[in-house]
Design a protein around this motif. Sequence first.
Motif, PDB file in Angstrom:
ATOM      1  N   ARG A 174     -15.444  -3.374   4.385  1.00  0.00           N
ATOM      2  CA  ARG A 174     -15.210  -1.934   4.340  1.00  0.00           C
ATOM      3  C   ARG A 174     -15.994  -1.267   3.220  1.00  0.00           C
ATOM      4  O   ARG A 174     -16.634  -0.245   3.417  1.00  0.00           O
ATOM      5  CB  ARG A 174     -13.724  -1.650   4.196  1.00  0.00           C
ATOM      6  N   ASP A 177      -6.220  -1.418  12.526  1.00  0.00           N
ATOM      7  CA  ASP A 177      -5.575  -2.509  11.784  1.00  0.00           C
ATOM      8  C   ASP A 177      -4.397  -3.121  12.512  1.00  0.00           C
ATOM      9  O   ASP A 177      -4.132  -4.315  12.403  1.00  0.00           O
ATOM     10  CB  ASP A 177      -5.014  -1.973  10.460  1.00  0.00           C
ATOM     11  N   ASP A 209      -2.742   0.159   6.318  1.00  0.00           N
ATOM     12  CA  ASP A 209      -3.597  -0.885   5.756  1.00  0.00           C
ATOM     13  C   ASP A 209      -3.019  -2.287   5.850  1.00  0.00           C
ATOM     14  O   ASP A 209      -3.176  -3.101   4.935  1.00  0.00           O
ATOM     15  CB  ASP A 209      -3.906  -0.573   4.279  1.00  0.00           C
ATOM     16  N   CYS A 258       0.858  -1.190   0.000  1.00  0.00           N
ATOM     17  CA  CYS A 258       0.000   0.000   0.000  1.00  0.00           C
ATOM     18  C   CYS A 258       0.894   1.238   0.000  1.00  0.00           C
ATOM     19  O   CYS A 258       0.775   2.090  -0.867  1.00  0.00           O
ATOM     20  CB  CYS A 258      -0.905  -0.028   1.234  1.00  0.00           C
ATOM     21  N   GLN A 274      -5.496  -5.413   5.317  1.00  0.00           N
ATOM     22  CA  GLN A 274      -5.995  -5.848   4.016  1.00  0.00           C
ATOM     23  C   GLN A 274      -4.879  -6.385   3.123  1.00  0.00           C
ATOM     24  O   GLN A 274      -5.149  -6.875   2.032  1.00  0.00           O
ATOM     25  CB  GLN A 274      -6.720  -4.696   3.321  1.00  0.00           C
ATOM     26  N   HIS A 296      -8.906  -3.031  -1.163  1.00  0.00           N
ATOM     27  CA  HIS A 296      -9.558  -1.895  -0.519  1.00  0.00           C
ATOM     28  C   HIS A 296     -11.023  -2.164  -0.232  1.00  0.00           C
ATOM     29  O   HIS A 296     -11.578  -1.638   0.728  1.00  0.00           O
ATOM     30  CB  HIS A 296      -9.412  -0.627  -1.368  1.00  0.00           C
ATOM     31  N   GLY A 315     -10.897  -4.855   2.936  1.00  0.00           N
ATOM     32  CA  GLY A 315     -10.445  -4.308   4.207  1.00  0.00           C
ATOM     33  C   GLY A 315      -9.853  -5.375   5.116  1.00  0.00           C
ATOM     34  O   GLY A 315      -9.327  -5.063   6.183  1.00  0.00           O
TER      35      GLY A 315
END
Lengths: 334, 334, 334, 334
Positions: A244, B48, A306, A99, A309, A269, A272
């Motif tokens: 998400r 997260d 992130d 990410c 994910q 994305h 999630g």
Amino acid sequence: MRTGASQQEIDDVVGKARSLELGVQLNLGTDKTVVALLGGNTGQIPTDIFAVLPGVESVTRIMKPYKLASREFRTGNTIVECGGVKIGGERIIVIAGPCAVEGQDQLMQAARAVKKAGASVLRGGAFKPRTSPFSFQGLQKKGLELLAGAREELGMPVVTEVVDPHDVKLVASYADMLQIGSRNMQNFALLTNAGKSQRPVVLKRGFSCTITEWLTAADYLLAEGDNRVVLCERGIRTFEDSIRFSLDISAVPVLKKNSHLPVIVDPSHAAGHFSLVPAIARAAVAAGADGLLIEVHPNPKEALVDGLQSLSLTNFAALMEELKPVAEAVGRYI
Amino acid sequence: MRTGASQQEIDDVVGKARSLELGVQLNLGTDKTVVALLGGNTGQIPTDIFAVLPGVESVTRIMKPYKLASREFRTGNTIVECGGVKIGGERIIVIAGPCAVEGQDQLMQAARAVKKAGASVLRGGAFKPRTSPFSFQGLQKKGLELLAGAREELGMPVVTEVVDPHDVKLVASYADMLQIGSRNMQNFALLTNAGKSQRPVVLKRGFSCTITEWLTAADYLLAEGDNRVVLCERGIRTFEDSIRFSLDISAVPVLKKNSHLPVIVDPSHAAGHFSLVPAIARAAVAAGADGLLIEVHPNPKEALVDGLQSLSLTNFAALMEELKPVAEAVGRYI
Amino acid sequence: MRTGASQQEIDDVVGKARSLELGVQLNLGTDKTVVALLGGNTGQIPTDIFAVLPGVESVTRIMKPYKLASREFRTGNTIVECGGVKIGGERIIVIAGPCAVEGQDQLMQAARAVKKAGASVLRGGAFKPRTSPFSFQGLQKKGLELLAGAREELGMPVVTEVVDPHDVKLVASYADMLQIGSRNMQNFALLTNAGKSQRPVVLKRGFSCTITEWLTAADYLLAEGDNRVVLCERGIRTFEDSIRFSLDISAVPVLKKNSHLPVIVDPSHAAGHFSLVPAIARAAVAAGADGLLIEVHPNPKEALVDGLQSLSLTNFAALMEELKPVAEAVGRYI
Amino acid sequence: MRTGASQQEIDDVVGKARSLELGVQLNLGTDKTVVALLGGNTGQIPTDIFAVLPGVESVTRIMKPYKLASREFRTGNTIVECGGVKIGGERIIVIAGPCAVEGQDQLMQAARAVKKAGASVLRGGAFKPRTSPFSFQGLQKKGLELLAGAREELGMPVVTEVVDPHDVKLVASYADMLQIGSRNMQNFALLTNAGKSQRPVVLKRGFSCTITEWLTAADYLLAEGDNRVVLCERGIRTFEDSIRFSLDISAVPVLKKNSHLPVIVDPSHAAGHFSLVPAIARAAVAAGADGLLIEVHPNPKEALVDGLQSLSLTNFAALMEELKPVAEAVGRYI
């Protein structure tokens, strides 16, 4: 026209249409008169101009408001080339990477692993749009340099997001392909600059934008003369709270029907959560997507952005194996 | 933790929390263990980081992710002053004017009329973000000059939208207050620059953003040290298709409960049709809004942008008369 | 028709239309041919019949699919009488009482208090549709008897929900007005029976139904010949999570424009929290609603159902005082 | 608890919890106190009971409100048998047939064709819930007889929808499996009766219900003691208007994670247009669905209901061929 609209009101609508050089035809129903407006560019005329006139009940658009992105403008499929990789052809293209670019070790570890597992393009964020001002904002120029370094070493094109219209030149000088993020799909200053960048562009869907609005935003890019635009579905906002964003799988066949542009899907994305990524990725390939955009991190537990994910390197390699037979089942390969 | 999570998994979560200097408390239920993480800034730690650890079922945030915009950060109501006009006090402030500045005559005609009818601030768009690249994009710098001229003549502060982070200085040199539009609510580069502009800012709600995301975006502005932020509800995207956007009337009391910032409502963009504007405007005042943002055009039939949602000068004057007793009914005045 | 549709395909569409005794007119655009279908009842013909034909790109409905509920069918406002109370006239009607009838003491305490504060109709649930099978399901027949008892003592009409088509007769024998709940708005067996009950009916909006679908459901009731239908907006499902349902305030003016039926608003179910009820109630009155449906409980802390959204007797009396000047501000009274 | 909640307010919450025999643990943060409530059945206690108490800021549920449908209640996959066909095993089950039974010829033509193409269960509607009172309402008892006749001739189990709680016995006497439609997912009277019918039940998702609400509705069925429940995703209502409902593809992996029940997908009702059905059907199989529910009509152009979304016999046979390699790609067969 409203039931009971006067002849004068109808005449005014007709007059307005004629002043815009539109053809006009009246459909006299038993209850209402419908004024049909005819012409090659009615899709680009705001409906308000007529809706505001006295006696008008509503204006319904038959022609779509986008043009350059439409299947009618170009009947064949557009294939977008990015650093030697063709997106939109028989091969399903996997774009993978972290990410956010966090440093050279993290990036190169991810890059080597995704290449080995079969990914064709490396992704990594240098400029990060974050919902909180207190979160990590990306390595910025340093991140771009690291991405360029990865391309040199691995011979793999790189794609990265641009968030500020004034950074387009900078980003385009490092990256093979630009990405416009979901929150910027209607950032028109950014679209116009990206359209002039002489780089192919991945245009992510705004998470609350209709497919029609998305293709209209693609027209902003295409209007600059470069047709190398790739559409990326990444989930839409709905009432469902177990995920998400709800991936709109039907966007794939709807886009294939209405547009000539290649379509890829970002399961990361939407999901999630890494555990939901493989099922969505398989579904996207089966539905006819031309590629996938997947977040991969060498150590998701330590990711700055992130992590939840992101697939680990092992999970990504396993997913690539899962995807091969699915691609073959729909007459393609990865 | 998941039912049946191991002691090692629980210990790893606790260890991670301690490494971030968070307090930890274990709640041992009959089926599950819940790990409570305690600390003053948990709202700013991404969930997260914990959700990704093995054995974790889900992470639920108790603290909100925004801070500076919260009622807990500042218990009294913030009053934002804009060119001598106070927003957030007993008086309900009406900001009115054309969607787009089209020329001097159009602007001055609208400005004089809205002032006469009781509006306190003049609005008018110079830079227009348009969903189609083929639509009118605004007069840009010329539009700013016309707005400044109107202020000189009428002694009325002006507000206008800024869409590009690099235009903030230019716009701030003409306008008394900046507006961030719905599609830019999460344009973080723009927010950061606007926060530094030394101008009060009207922050419109992203049409698909939650109130929590909106207040987190306000934190971006507030983090630059200027607390003159006005929140503007303008409708959200829903499945309902009889109106352009569904105005979220409950946003008014929810914001008043959770934030100290003034709240105004834009009925024009939600309605999309002038005939629906008065009912929504009355409702907003009754619900407790501190002001309204209303589009007014001397000749809606000829408007270049959004004519259908604009009130004529006569209709605007009539609405102002309607609103006065409603304001008084809730203990305020216009 | 699709761009490039053949003459045969156009002829087939025209033939199909003629076989249904519809008028036909062809609009020949530069890119496409549009076939206009004309006739008094096109709103009731499924669009699929044409959309399925070869060469058809899409079918757009100009006439609305409802008829009896429309403003065009009946231009004046319908006033619904319920036990001597007129809904839809100058007076704004407040229907109040507990979510569920829990016992005689609870019901009578609430009933006396709401009557004293100015409510005109008593509400109370005897049959409770609950999302969980383990929750309290209502007192059922015993609850109906208690409601009838309250009417006797206080001379106040009562309204209660019916959930099973086969209970309509039973409920109608006790209640002055039937309520169809949000989850049953499209329970067509229930609608048909309620339409035959010879009682006025409050039809709540399905929480994810459009206004067009809502008015079409009203047509089910009206088709049985009784025009005593009251529409009740109670919030729609959106992505916003700070409130249980987003009250669609624009539904009030949209319904007033498109339908002759009275419109009331239920702020309690939308809000989900008593603290948000007053602002939404005031907004509803200001927007033009003909009445309110409010949950009131003598002891919300001990309520078996929905205590959080119920106003205490004191809070309800205070709200009624707040509402009076708002009603007057829009030319009405409570 | 709210920041600054008093000791008395905290004690009252603790007292309320103890009176319900819940365990209690206090988490003392720097800003707030969080009261953790512990016990085996907290999922079934309404959160309102606590949210309504003074000093409480909000109540967050950690345990899910459903139990019997959860993966934690039963860790293995449930396989539902319907007339000899096993749903939830290695074989992907295709249920196909006309939306509405229109007559013997139409039904038998469809039934023979879908059987030949590989479908295992025949579907057909006898009772049709229609959004307009003027539309075809189904053949009702005659339709059930025709379905039973098809079963006799072809040895193929049949499934049909039941819409009225009082028709459950009748429908169960003809059909091998009952279907609860989307608009009835929260028709609790119907659920309770269907749960007692001694027939397996296909429970379609309410088009605006969350997965949590769906599994809670499944608990209604399961609470009657029969565990033969099949969940059917059929699209949710969103803002996207290019398709009738947005199929929630992520529901498949989310359900597989949280529930032991089999999951099937209905691409026809989501798509609303036959041309989109194949892509969604392939995606569903790739995502891990245990089956498909597909509308097929011998002559879609003449269908009385939903012709546009129905596959012709030829298109259905072609789709079955397309699906076989996709099923194999995910380790299953059709």
